[in-house]
Design a protein around this motif. Structure first.
Motif, short mmCIF file in Angstrom:
data_model
loop_
_atom_site.label_atom_id
_atom_site.label_comp_id
_atom_site.label_asym_id
_atom_site.label_seq_id
_atom_site.Cartn_x
_atom_site.Cartn_y
_atom_site.Cartn_z
N GLU A 1 28.23 71.57 36.83
CA GLU A 1 29.19 71.01 35.88
C GLU A 1 29.13 69.49 35.95
N LYS A 2 29.19 68.85 34.80
CA LYS A 2 29.10 67.39 34.71
C LYS A 2 30.50 66.82 34.44
N ALA A 3 31.35 66.75 35.43
CA ALA A 3 32.70 66.23 35.25
C ALA A 3 33.15 65.53 36.53
N PHE A 4 34.17 64.67 36.37
CA PHE A 4 34.74 63.98 37.51
C PHE A 4 35.88 64.81 38.08
N THR A 5 36.01 64.81 39.38
CA THR A 5 37.14 65.50 40.00
C THR A 5 38.33 64.56 40.02
N LEU A 6 39.48 65.10 40.26
CA LEU A 6 40.70 64.30 40.32
C LEU A 6 40.61 63.26 41.43
N ILE A 7 40.05 63.61 42.56
CA ILE A 7 39.92 62.67 43.68
C ILE A 7 39.00 61.51 43.31
N GLU A 8 37.91 61.77 42.62
CA GLU A 8 37.02 60.69 42.19
C GLU A 8 37.73 59.74 41.23
N MET A 9 38.52 60.28 40.32
CA MET A 9 39.27 59.44 39.39
C MET A 9 40.30 58.59 40.12
N MET A 10 40.96 59.17 41.12
CA MET A 10 41.96 58.43 41.88
C MET A 10 41.30 57.29 42.68
N ILE A 11 40.13 57.53 43.22
CA ILE A 11 39.41 56.49 43.95
C ILE A 11 39.04 55.33 43.02
N VAL A 12 38.58 55.66 41.83
CA VAL A 12 38.22 54.62 40.86
C VAL A 12 39.46 53.80 40.49
N LEU A 13 40.59 54.47 40.24
CA LEU A 13 41.82 53.75 39.93
C LEU A 13 42.28 52.88 41.09
N LEU A 14 42.11 53.34 42.30
CA LEU A 14 42.47 52.56 43.48
C LEU A 14 41.62 51.29 43.57
N VAL A 15 40.32 51.42 43.36
CA VAL A 15 39.43 50.26 43.41
C VAL A 15 39.80 49.25 42.33
N ILE A 16 40.06 49.72 41.12
CA ILE A 16 40.45 48.81 40.02
C ILE A 16 41.77 48.11 40.35
N SER A 17 42.72 48.82 40.91
CA SER A 17 44.01 48.23 41.27
C SER A 17 43.84 47.14 42.33
N VAL A 18 43.03 47.40 43.33
CA VAL A 18 42.80 46.40 44.37
C VAL A 18 42.15 45.15 43.78
#
Length: 104
Positions: free
Chosen positions: A8-25
């Motif tokens: 499957e070619k999709a992002f998991t919820l944890i991957e999305m949360m990590i990306v949002l965390l990096v952007i926030s920092v």
């Protein structure tokens, strides 16, 4: 029978949360630096405006064989468009043509 999908070619919820965390920092790091630089830019802009006013005073002296009485004279005769610095300080001219800035 249940068909199980593989590859499957999709992002998991944890991957999305990590990306949002990096952007926030990154935002927390850059926003204070941008506001500090804004104050620096305004002070440099005020210095440049003072030099421009001094140049326009000299141009007025050459054109009229006398120094301008005040900033209003320079604005009225289209030597300048305004009398305030980018940081909000008001620029004034004394009787001998010296330029001063009152703090905002």
């Amino acid at each position: 029978m249940i068909k199980i999908l593989k590859n499957e070619k999709a992002f998991t919820l944890i991957e999305m949360m990590i990306v949002l965390l990096v952007i926030s920092v990154l935002l927390f790091i850059t926003i204070p630096n941008v506001t500090k630089q804004s104050n620096n830019i305004n002070s440099k802009g005020c210095e440049a405006f003072i030099h421009m006013v001094e140049g326009q005073i000299e141009a007025y002296k050459i054109d009229n064989n006398k120094a301008p009485q005040n900033m209003k004279t320079l604005v009225d005769e289209d030597y300048l468009k305004g009398t305030s610095c980018p940081n909000g300080g008001e620029v004034t001219i004394d009787g001998s043509g010296n330029v001063t800035v009152s703090s905002s």
